[in-house]
Design a protein around this motif. Structure first.
Motif, PDB file in Angstrom:
ATOM      1  N   GLU A  96       0.839  -1.191   0.000  1.00 54.50           N
ATOM      2  CA  GLU A  96       0.000   0.000   0.000  1.00 54.50           C
ATOM      3  C   GLU A  96       0.878   1.247   0.000  1.00 54.50           C
ATOM      4  O   GLU A  96       1.891   1.296   0.688  1.00 54.50           O
ATOM      5  CB  GLU A  96      -0.873  -0.002   1.250  1.00 54.50           C
ATOM      6  CG  GLU A  96      -1.989   1.023   1.225  1.00 54.50           C
ATOM      7  CD  GLU A  96      -2.876   0.919   2.456  1.00 54.50           C
ATOM      8  OE1 GLU A  96      -3.042  -0.199   2.956  1.00 54.50           O
ATOM      9  OE2 GLU A  96      -3.363   1.958   2.905  1.00 54.50           O
ATOM     10  N   ILE A  97       0.501   2.220  -0.818  1.00 53.59           N
ATOM     11  CA  ILE A  97       1.201   3.507  -0.846  1.00 53.59           C
ATOM     12  C   ILE A  97       0.179   4.616  -0.714  1.00 53.59           C
ATOM     13  O   ILE A  97      -1.014   4.354  -0.742  1.00 53.59           O
ATOM     14  CB  ILE A  97       2.009   3.684  -2.148  1.00 53.59           C
ATOM     15  CG1 ILE A  97       1.118   3.396  -3.373  1.00 53.59           C
ATOM     16  CG2 ILE A  97       3.244   2.830  -2.162  1.00 53.59           C
ATOM     17  CD1 ILE A  97       1.814   3.589  -4.687  1.00 53.59           C
ATOM     18  N   ALA A  98       0.629   5.826  -0.570  1.00 49.95           N
ATOM     19  CA  ALA A  98      -0.264   6.952  -0.329  1.00 49.95           C
ATOM     20  C   ALA A  98      -1.314   7.056  -1.421  1.00 49.95           C
ATOM     21  O   ALA A  98      -0.996   7.194  -2.584  1.00 49.95           O
ATOM     22  CB  ALA A  98       0.541   8.239  -0.265  1.00 49.95           C
ATOM     23  N   GLY A  99      -2.578   6.964  -1.020  1.00 55.01           N
ATOM     24  CA  GLY A  99      -3.670   7.162  -1.957  1.00 55.01           C
ATOM     25  C   GLY A  99      -4.023   5.973  -2.801  1.00 55.01           C
ATOM     26  O   GLY A  99      -4.948   6.017  -3.602  1.00 55.01           O
ATOM     27  N   GLY A 100      -3.310   4.881  -2.671  1.00 55.48           N
ATOM     28  CA  GLY A 100      -3.650   3.734  -3.517  1.00 55.48           C
ATOM     29  C   GLY A 100      -2.707   2.574  -3.322  1.00 55.48           C
ATOM     30  O   GLY A 100      -2.045   2.460  -2.301  1.00 55.48           O
ATOM     31  N   LEU A 101      -2.650   1.746  -4.314  1.00 51.73           N
ATOM     32  CA  LEU A 101      -1.855   0.526  -4.226  1.00 51.73           C
ATOM     33  C   LEU A 101      -0.718   0.552  -5.226  1.00 51.73           C
ATOM     34  O   LEU A 101      -0.866   1.080  -6.328  1.00 51.73           O
ATOM     35  CB  LEU A 101      -2.753  -0.681  -4.502  1.00 51.73           C
ATOM     36  CG  LEU A 101      -3.849  -0.909  -3.464  1.00 51.73           C
ATOM     37  CD1 LEU A 101      -4.905  -1.829  -3.998  1.00 51.73           C
ATOM     38  CD2 LEU A 101      -3.252  -1.457  -2.195  1.00 51.73           C
ATOM     39  N   ASN A 102       0.355  -0.028  -4.828  1.00 50.58           N
ATOM     40  CA  ASN A 102       1.483  -0.152  -5.714  1.00 50.58           C
ATOM     41  C   ASN A 102       1.240  -1.287  -6.702  1.00 50.58           C
ATOM     42  O   ASN A 102       0.225  -1.974  -6.631  1.00 50.58           O
ATOM     43  CB  ASN A 102       2.747  -0.431  -4.903  1.00 50.58           C
ATOM     44  CG  ASN A 102       3.962   0.243  -5.500  1.00 50.58           C
ATOM     45  OD1 ASN A 102       3.983   0.556  -6.683  1.00 50.58           O
ATOM     46  ND2 ASN A 102       4.969   0.473  -4.691  1.00 50.58           N
ATOM     47  N   GLU A 103       2.178  -1.483  -7.606  1.00 52.12           N
ATOM     48  CA  GLU A 103       1.974  -2.542  -8.591  1.00 52.12           C
ATOM     49  C   GLU A 103       1.850  -3.896  -7.897  1.00 52.12           C
ATOM     50  O   GLU A 103       2.390  -4.103  -6.808  1.00 52.12           O
ATOM     51  CB  GLU A 103       3.119  -2.589  -9.610  1.00 52.12           C
ATOM     52  CG  GLU A 103       4.469  -2.965  -9.048  1.00 52.12           C
ATOM     53  CD  GLU A 103       5.288  -1.745  -8.693  1.00 52.12           C
ATOM     54  OE1 GLU A 103       4.702  -0.679  -8.458  1.00 52.12           O
ATOM     55  OE2 GLU A 103       6.521  -1.880  -8.650  1.00 52.12           O
TER      56      GLU A 103
END
Lengths: 115, 112
Positions: A96-103
């Motif tokens: 998880e990253i800021a504001g959404g999901l990583n690859e």
């Protein structure tokens, strides 16, 4: 060193049986998923777990039950298998990253054939 | 609700042709991420690129390039001088807070 591994790769079984697919990731990611890919290649998310907690549970029959014993594992148990369950099941993980999901990193897939 | 549309079901080209795969998305999130994945005939899903909603810079990686246009909600993928090894199904995907949404994929066939 496989990042996301699934077992088994192939699963052939009779209607009505119960089966499990195992998934493990060694990337230290917080979030894991199960996807179903049908014969037309449509990729549909089934479940998502974040730190062992269920986040997403899309419209999936109750016969499908995910289990996450720890952050690195997300197993899929299927009861009373039906012909329509035949598909390729992919496990994936992401951070998880800021504001959404990583690859997402995907496992190699499990081809389930119900006879 | 999120939606990703890949209107091209299948594209067939001859080697060395340029080809563009279209992707149009819908979301109410102000912060989101867009992705492209490749699924070759061997079946594995391979990550190609990630773009966040605040970065509209186009990206080039070798023969691959991506054009992100927020005004038209599109994130198109171009392969220059296509090769047979580019034959695969390509998926565009969108991620907001938690739910990743995939398009239905575009099957690219590159003939020698």
């Amino acid at each position: 060193d496989t990042a996301v591994s699934q077992t088994p790769k192939y699963l052939v079984t009779q209607m009505g049986n119960d089966k499990s697919i195992k998934c493990e990731q060694n990337l230290g990611h917080d979030t894991m998923y199960w996807y179903k890919q049908d014969s037309k290649k449509f990729l549909k998310i089934m479940f998502s777990y974040n730190n062992k907690e269920l986040i997403i549970n899309e419209t999936v029959p109750n016969r499908f039950s995910p289990k996450s014993p720890d952050k690195a594992h997300l197993n899929l148990h299927i009861n009373s298998l039906e012909l329509g369950d035949s598909a390729v099941y992919f496990c994936a993980s992401s951070q998880e990253i800021a504001g959404g999901l990583n690859e997402q990193f995907f496992g190699p897939g499990t081809r389930l054939t119900v006879l | 609700a999120q939606k990703v549309t890949q209107a091209q079901t299948e594209i067939s080209v001859v080697e060395k042709e340029d080809v563009t795969l279209d992707c149009v998305y819908e979301t109410r999130d102000t912060t989101y991420y867009l992705f492209w994945y490749k699924q070759p005939p061997s079946g594995e899903l391979v990550f190609l690129i990630r773009r966040n909603s605040f970065d509209e810079q186009n990206e080039i990686s070798g023969r691959y390039s991506w054009n992100f246009q927020k005004s038209t909600s599109s994130f198109n993928f171009t392969i220059t001088a296509s090769q047979v090894v580019d034959s695969a199904v390509y998926f565009c995907a969108l991620s907001g807070a938690y739910i990743p949404t995939f398009g239905r994929g575009t099957s690219l066939i590159v003939h020698p």
